[in-house]
Write a protein that holds these residues in place. Structure first.
Motif, PDB file in Angstrom:
ATOM      1  N   PRO A 114     -84.723 104.569   5.630  1.00 53.65           N
ATOM      2  CA  PRO A 114     -85.031 104.865   4.606  1.00 53.65           C
ATOM      3  C   PRO A 114     -84.168 104.852   3.291  1.00 53.65           C
ATOM      4  O   PRO A 114     -84.235 104.025   2.621  1.00 53.65           O
ATOM      5  N   SER A 115     -82.977 105.671   3.309  1.00 48.90           N
ATOM      6  CA  SER A 115     -81.848 105.866   2.294  1.00 48.90           C
ATOM      7  C   SER A 115     -80.982 104.568   2.305  1.00 48.90           C
ATOM      8  O   SER A 115     -81.355 103.664   1.366  1.00 48.90           O
ATOM      9  N   PHE A 116     -80.311 103.651   3.650  1.00 48.85           N
ATOM     10  CA  PHE A 116     -80.001 102.867   3.845  1.00 48.85           C
ATOM     11  C   PHE A 116     -80.514 101.957   3.384  1.00 48.85           C
ATOM     12  O   PHE A 116     -80.081 100.712   2.623  1.00 48.85           O
ATOM     13  N   ALA A 117     -81.783 101.618   3.450  1.00 52.94           N
ATOM     14  CA  ALA A 117     -82.547 100.780   3.219  1.00 52.94           C
ATOM     15  C   ALA A 117     -82.975 100.610   1.841  1.00 52.94           C
ATOM     16  O   ALA A 117     -82.997  98.740   1.096  1.00 52.94           O
ATOM     17  N   ARG A 118     -83.185 101.607   0.776  1.00 54.84           N
ATOM     18  CA  ARG A 118     -82.924 101.354  -0.471  1.00 54.84           C
ATOM     19  C   ARG A 118     -81.363 101.057  -0.395  1.00 54.84           C
ATOM     20  O   ARG A 118     -81.663 100.559  -2.182  1.00 54.84           O
ATOM     21  N   LYS A 119     -80.498 101.353  -0.200  1.00 54.28           N
ATOM     22  CA  LYS A 119     -78.938 101.015  -0.928  1.00 54.28           C
ATOM     23  C   LYS A 119     -79.084  99.563  -0.709  1.00 54.28           C
ATOM     24  O   LYS A 119     -78.871  98.814  -1.401  1.00 54.28           O
ATOM     25  N   ARG A 120     -79.460  98.725   0.388  1.00 50.42           N
ATOM     26  CA  ARG A 120     -79.640  97.616   0.446  1.00 50.42           C
ATOM     27  C   ARG A 120     -79.878  96.935  -0.597  1.00 50.42           C
ATOM     28  O   ARG A 120     -79.774  95.788  -0.908  1.00 50.42           O
ATOM     29  N   ILE A 121     -81.026  97.233  -0.988  1.00 48.22           N
ATOM     30  CA  ILE A 121     -82.143  96.288  -1.744  1.00 48.22           C
ATOM     31  C   ILE A 121     -81.155  96.868  -2.909  1.00 48.22           C
ATOM     32  O   ILE A 121     -80.909  95.678  -3.622  1.00 48.22           O
ATOM     33  N   ALA A 122     -80.620  97.716  -3.165  1.00 50.66           N
ATOM     34  CA  ALA A 122     -80.386  98.006  -4.386  1.00 50.66           C
ATOM     35  C   ALA A 122     -79.368  96.777  -4.206  1.00 50.66           C
ATOM     36  O   ALA A 122     -78.789  96.475  -6.011  1.00 50.66           O
ATOM     37  N   ARG A 126     -78.423  93.693  -7.480  1.00 49.47           N
ATOM     38  CA  ARG A 126     -77.024  93.690  -8.518  1.00 49.47           C
ATOM     39  C   ARG A 126     -76.234  91.977  -8.181  1.00 49.47           C
ATOM     40  O   ARG A 126     -75.550  92.204  -8.591  1.00 49.47           O
ATOM     41  N   THR A 127     -76.745  91.453  -7.256  1.00 52.61           N
ATOM     42  CA  THR A 127     -75.992  90.997  -7.218  1.00 52.61           C
ATOM     43  C   THR A 127     -76.794  89.273  -7.957  1.00 52.61           C
ATOM     44  O   THR A 127     -76.959  88.663  -7.506  1.00 52.61           O
ATOM     45  N   GLY A 128     -77.933  89.966  -8.577  1.00 51.91           N
ATOM     46  CA  GLY A 128     -78.982  89.090  -8.996  1.00 51.91           C
ATOM     47  C   GLY A 128     -80.366  88.831  -8.230  1.00 51.91           C
ATOM     48  O   GLY A 128     -81.769  88.209  -8.783  1.00 51.91           O
ATOM     49  N   ALA A 129     -81.127  89.423  -7.104  1.00 50.79           N
ATOM     50  CA  ALA A 129     -82.089  89.348  -6.452  1.00 50.79           C
ATOM     51  C   ALA A 129     -83.564  89.966  -7.346  1.00 50.79           C
ATOM     52  O   ALA A 129     -82.772  90.917  -7.767  1.00 50.79           O
ATOM     53  N   PHE A 130     -84.366  89.278  -7.038  1.00 49.06           N
ATOM     54  CA  PHE A 130     -85.466  89.653  -7.673  1.00 49.06           C
ATOM     55  C   PHE A 130     -86.323  90.324  -5.991  1.00 49.06           C
ATOM     56  O   PHE A 130     -86.331  89.670  -5.251  1.00 49.06           O
ATOM     57  N   VAL A 131     -87.232  91.107  -6.523  1.00 49.16           N
ATOM     58  CA  VAL A 131     -87.580  92.125  -5.214  1.00 49.16           C
ATOM     59  C   VAL A 131     -89.521  91.816  -6.322  1.00 49.16           C
ATOM     60  O   VAL A 131     -89.893  91.543  -6.896  1.00 49.16           O
TER      61      VAL A 131
END
Length: 183
Positions: A114-122, A126-131
């Motif tokens: 889960p920590s790695f998945a959160r870091k990937r989304i973060a 930072r590159t401009g992605a919308f979630v």
């Protein structure tokens, strides 16, 4: 560094050397499927070279102008902490600035790490992605849906286009049995 469209030989090399090792069986298209989508002009496979070495690759599906589904992003293990993934994201968003680029990323709540998945989304944010506010389930795996675009789009529009892309990539039986949008 140079990013270019892969030759059939490069697609096969990256698939067999990298993708089969990096992605779970459930998440990986077969090589013949990828080759057929490329022949149909619906799929692009790009390789990033550092000198003579392929150090990263990206693959995406575009059946409808203006909408792209980012299928795979891969960086060789020896270069994983060198910002090549970030480089590829930025290159793709510049290169296809007139399109909405949709991607699914493992939902942290259900990811093995889960920590790695959160870091990937973060990182993607930072590159401009919308979630988006919705998740999907593909072959039993839960994903958050993110996208890059010149502006924020309503979730229902992203969901509709994501579903359209899935319906064109998979058979109706596969869609019915293995794909849930939203989940």
């Amino acid at each position: 560094m140079e990013l270019h469209e892969a030759t059939p030989e490069e697609v096969r090399l990256v698939y067999e050397r990298d993708l089969v090792e990096a992605f779970p069986y459930e998440e990986l298209r077969t090589l013949p499927e990828i080759e057929e989508l490329i022949r149909q002009g619906k799929y692009k496979f790009l390789c990033l070279y550092d000198g003579p070495e392929i150090v990263a690759s990206v693959a995406f599906y575009q059946e409808k102008p203006g909408w792209i589904l980012w299928d795979y992003l891969y960086v060789v293990p020896s270069r994983r902490h060198s910002w090549l993934g970030l480089y590829l994201v930025r290159d793709m968003t510049k290169r296809y600035h007139d399109s909405v680029i949709i991607a699914d990323v493992e939902s942290p709540e259900y990811a093995p790490d889960p920590s790695f998945a959160r870091k990937r989304i973060a990182l993607f944010r930072r590159t401009g992605a919308f979630v988006t506010g919705f998740e999907v389930e593909l072959w039993g795996v839960r994903y958050k849906v993110i996208y890059w675009a010149d502006r924020k789009h309503p979730d229902n529009e992203i969901m509709r286009e994501y579903d359209h892309i899935c319906r064109t990539m998979f058979t109706s039986e596969e869609h019915e049995r293995y794909i849930r949008i939203p989940f």
